[in-house]
Design an enzyme around this catalytic site. Structure first.
Site, short mmCIF file in Angstrom:
data_model
loop_
_atom_site.label_atom_id
_atom_site.label_comp_id
_atom_site.label_asym_id
_atom_site.label_seq_id
_atom_site.Cartn_x
_atom_site.Cartn_y
_atom_site.Cartn_z
N ARG A 48 5.58 -11.53 -3.34
CA ARG A 48 5.20 -12.02 -3.88
C ARG A 48 6.20 -12.42 -5.30
NH1 ARG A 48 0.42 -8.74 -4.78
NH2 ARG A 48 0.77 -7.86 -2.74
N GLU B 181 0.83 1.75 -1.96
CA GLU B 181 -0.27 1.75 -2.22
C GLU B 181 -1.83 1.78 -1.00
OE1 GLU B 181 -2.26 -0.66 -5.32
OE2 GLU B 181 -3.76 0.96 -5.68
#
Ligand code: PRP
Ligand code: ADE
Length: 467
Positions: A72, A109
């Site tokens: 991204r 995460e």
């Protein structure tokens, strides 16, 4: 807060950018509130504003490299590189780059990953800017900084569109602290262009924001109230975050449910394992029930409900909603009393039979509903405890992995040095060998010379290099 430090406070572009980020609960796995930027980049104006914010900050800063993090980060970095006149360097996931690479692994995460960069992608003295869409734990940015540093570049700043304010205990604030600790000269909170997308997730920091905005518990400021309700109602998923029970949390519930009693709010919070979002959801459902029957039912209405009749006397399916059960007799004595009363009010044997059947059916439902509520509650508590334990283990795991990575790095340096020492030793023994050969040659030549001096009468001339 970071936007303010960046001089962007009050910039209308920020709200539009924040609004354009879609939050997808439970992607790619349960508990993750995924910040989806596809909705941002599909809006030309908002996409351009986002790139412009970066460009305005980094134009004329002598940046020669814009490094983008796959995947991204690739969406924003090339546009920024082109606009500020720098080269774009892709930091890629493993085994994608064809040339010689250096790699760095890191924690995510929701997992673990590794970044690679071509060794010759940057040169000594290059001034680099690292771009990604989002910073959560900071693991990816740390890996990117390490790669660029190892290749000789100077990392000037790192910038992301989104900062996740709370990734459990490893959120942005922690990430920045950690990055500051590891790389004090590069990381400065001003480097992050943070859009508070947490507003959309409804995480704790947002509630703190409500307080800091000075919203009085009774005023119920419409925008905050609306957002709060939206976030909790539209998100069907319970966040893993468990805030400690304190008065201000209950007060926040009171702002949203002013007509509910404090004890009820406290109980909802307690029963949801202190999960604010879940408490709001269940209170909201309860609230709908409240609004329908604007006041507490009378004792007579309770009895009607227990028999499956509405306050107006129509027959309905009884005991469907948990809140209706709250109005039923609470112990054996009350049920007996109700039973006797119903029997006395019966007008015929058939009426008595039907009243008795209805009460017994509701009694059975009430018992099983209570049992399942207790089981759910204890499962929920167990679940919360397990989640906390997992959280602690995950944190320990992160620390251990980091320690192993540091150890690994030291070991590698140690191995490199050892290799150099071996090469030097090899060279020394080669020189010693050469010296020995030269000494032997010298000795032989000295002998020749001596012989030649003794036999001066020998005819012929000697080689000039030797004599
Ligand atoms: O601060 P951190 O905890 O390191 O997390 C942030 C990183 O996680 C996401 O990428 P992801 O690895 O999911 O890959 P993608 O861009 O290929 O989807 C995001 O784009 C960041 O690069
Ligand atoms: N919550 C999140 N949303 C999108 N990308 C992420 N990368 C790490 N955490 C993320």
């Amino acid at each position: 807060m970071f936007a303010a430090e960046n001089g962007l406070k009050g910039d209308p572009r920020l709200k539009a950018i924040s609004d354009a980020i879609r939050v997808m609960p439970d992607f790619p796995k349960p508990g993750i509130m995924f910040q989806d930027i596809t909705t941002l980049v599909s809006n030309y104006k908002v996409f351009k504003d986002t790139v412009d914010i970066f460009v305005d900050r980094y134009r004329d800063k002598g940046i020669s490299v814009v490094a983008g993090v796959e995947a991204r980060g690739f969406i924003f970095a090339p546009a920024i590189a082109l606009a500020i006149g720098a080269k774009f360097v892709p930091l890629r996931k493993p085994k994608k780059l064809p040339g010689k690479v250096i790699s760095e692994s890191y924690e995510l995460e929701y997992g673990e990953d590794c970044l690679e960069m071509h060794v010759d992608a940057v040169q000594q003295g290059d001034r680099a800017l690292v771009i990604d869409d989002l910073v959560a734990t900071g693991g990816t940015l740390s890996a990117a900084i390490r790669l660029l540093e190892r290749a000789g570049a100077e990392v000037v700043e790192c910038a992301c569109v989104i900062g996740i304010p709370e990734v459990k205990h490893k959120g942005t604030a922690e990430a920045i602290k950690l990055l500051n600790y590891l790389y004090p000269k590069y990381i400065n909170p001003v480097a992050f262009i943070i859009i508070m997308s947490a507003i959309v997730c409804g995480k704790r920091s947002f509630f703190e924001d409500i307080e800091s905005l000075g919203t009085s518990p009774t005023s119920g400021s419409p925008p905050a109230y609306k957002k709060f309700r939206c976030s909790s109602v539209t998100s069907p998923i319970r966040s893993n975050y468990s805030p400690p029970v304190h008065r201000s949390t209950v007060n926040q519930l009171k702002v949203l449910f002013p007509d509910m009693e404090i004890q009820l709010l406290e109980r909802a919070l307690e029963e949801s394992g202190n999960d604010l979002e879940f408490a709001i959801k269940s209170l909201h459902e309860l609230h709908l029930g409240y609004s329908k029957c604007s006041s507490r039912p009378t004792a007579e209405e309770n009895e009607n409900m227990a028999r499956g009749a509405t306050p107006t006397g129509e027959n309905v399916v009884p005991l469907q909603e948990p809140q209706v059960q709250n109005n039923l007799p609470v112990d054996g004595a009350e049920w007996v009393e109700l039973f006797v009363r119903e029997m006395m009010n019966a007008t015929s044997i058939d009426d008595a039979k039907s009243r008795a059947a209805s009460i017994l059916e509701n009694l059975e439902k009430s018992i099983s509903a209570r049992a399942s509520a207790e089981a759910t509650q204890s499962l929920h508590k167990e679940n919360v405890m397990l989640k906390e334990q997992i959280e602690v283990l995950l944190q320990e795991n992160v620390i251990l992995k980091r320690a192993v990575a540091i150890q690994h790095e030291r070991q590698r340096e140690h191995d490199d040095r050892n290799q150099e020492v071996q090469q030097l030793k090899q060279m020394v023994s080669q020189y010693q060998e050469q010296m020995r050969t030269l000494e032997v040659n010298n000795y032989a030549l000295t002998l020749h010379l001596r012989q030649a001096q003794q036999n001066k009468s020998l005819p012929g001339s000697f080689h000039p290099d030797v004599f």
